[in-house]
Design a protein around this motif. Structure first.
Motif, PDB file in Angstrom:
ATOM      1  N   THR A   1     -13.770   6.674  16.061  1.00  0.00           N
ATOM      2  CA  THR A   1     -14.919   5.913  15.571  1.00  0.00           C
ATOM      3  C   THR A   1     -16.110   6.226  16.473  1.00  0.00           C
ATOM      4  N   HIS A   2     -17.281   5.714  16.098  1.00  0.00           N
ATOM      5  CA  HIS A   2     -18.499   5.896  16.887  1.00  0.00           C
ATOM      6  C   HIS A   2     -19.232   4.566  16.995  1.00  0.00           C
TER       7      HIS A   2
ATOM      8  N   GLN B   1     -13.754   1.091   6.406  1.00  0.00           N
ATOM      9  CA  GLN B   1     -15.148   0.726   6.621  1.00  0.00           C
ATOM     10  C   GLN B   1     -15.263  -0.789   6.716  1.00  0.00           C
TER      11      GLN B   1
ATOM     12  N   ALA C   1      -9.624  -1.259  17.684  1.00  0.00           N
ATOM     13  CA  ALA C   1      -9.652  -1.285  16.221  1.00  0.00           C
ATOM     14  C   ALA C   1      -8.237  -1.600  15.742  1.00  0.00           C
TER      15      ALA C   1
ATOM     16  N   MET D   1     -19.634   0.320   9.607  1.00  0.00           N
ATOM     17  CA  MET D   1     -18.955   1.058  10.669  1.00  0.00           C
ATOM     18  C   MET D   1     -17.752   1.773  10.056  1.00  0.00           C
ATOM     19  N   LYS D   2     -17.570   3.030  10.399  1.00  0.00           N
ATOM     20  CA  LYS D   2     -16.454   3.813   9.862  1.00  0.00           C
ATOM     21  C   LYS D   2     -15.433   4.060  10.955  1.00  0.00           C
ATOM     22  N   VAL D   3     -14.176   3.810  10.636  1.00  0.00           N
ATOM     23  CA  VAL D   3     -13.068   4.040  11.566  1.00  0.00           C
ATOM     24  C   VAL D   3     -12.014   4.877  10.841  1.00  0.00           C
TER      25      VAL D   3
ATOM     26  N   THR E   1      -9.544   6.472   6.195  1.00  0.00           N
ATOM     27  CA  THR E   1     -10.852   5.946   6.579  1.00  0.00           C
ATOM     28  C   THR E   1     -10.992   4.480   6.180  1.00  0.00           C
TER      29      THR E   1
END
Length: 207
Positions: free
Chosen positions: A43-44, A103, A131, A93-95, A101
């Motif tokens: 993730t970012h 969101q 997460a 947020m994307k993980v 994936t």
């Protein structure tokens, strides 16, 4: 393209030797499925200072089960959503975990974190970004929750693991050389956390 990439934020150098007056942040990551922890995750998050057009805008990649010593300019920062190619905040947020994936709306708990004052030649220990994929109810998609564990225990372990791994002879020589130059700052961060832990024990409220 370079200008558009700058709008997204700069990915800071990782595990690099400190430059004059440069600072660093230390952050870990943990990705959890209902079946247990996995290292296959990414993730970012954004990490930004104030100052309008002169603000520092960083984009921090965080992959599973690792700790990240990122070099940043000194300043006062906040965790922020990542930005698009055109510099707009991305509300989602994307993980990615095990090639799947997820969101979610960028977590309010991350936005509510107090400012981080990053001082020259010092390391700011942020904690461990976690997460966690929740067990799905019948007929529903699994949900994900993202939090920052910034407890004393988590931050202490983060520093200890970083010192241990950086000194591991199996690490690349560049990483070990960086560890030597950052060793005093890492030790000082650990002493600060241990002092904080001791103070909490001394002032523990009565039941």
């Amino acid at each position: 393209m370079a200008a558009l990439s700058a709008c997204q934020g700069t990915i800071p150098e990782r595990d690099a030797p400190p430059e004059q007056a440069i600072s660093a942040i230390l952050i870990g990551s943990r990705f959890l499925l209902p079946s247990g922890e996995t290292r296959n995750g990414l993730t970012h998050v954004g990490f930004e200072s104030g100052g309008g057009r002169r603000a520092e805008v960083y984009r921090l990649p965080l992959s599973g089960g690792e700790h990240f010593l990122y070099l940043v300019e000194p300043g006062v920062y906040r965790i922020a959503p990542t930005r698009s190619l055109f510099g707009f905040y991305q509300p989602q947020m994307k993980v990615v975990i095990e090639e799947r994936t997820y969101q979610l709306a960028f977590p309010r708990d991350l936005l509510r974190q107090p400012p981080y004052s990053v001082r020259p030649t010092k390391i700011m220990v942020m904690g461990i970004l976690e997460a966690r994929v929740m067990t799905a109810l019948p007929g529903q998609r699994p949900q994900i929750r993202v939090t920052l564990d910034d407890s004393i225990a988590a931050r202490r372990k983060l520093v200890q693991d970083t010192i241990r791994d950086m000194m591991d002879p199996r690490q690349a020589s560049a990483t070990r050389e960086s560890a030597i130059t950052w060793s005093r700052a890492l030790q000082n961060s650990l002493m600060d956390i241990l002092s904080e832990e001791q103070q909490r024990v001394l002032y523990k409220p009565a039941p």
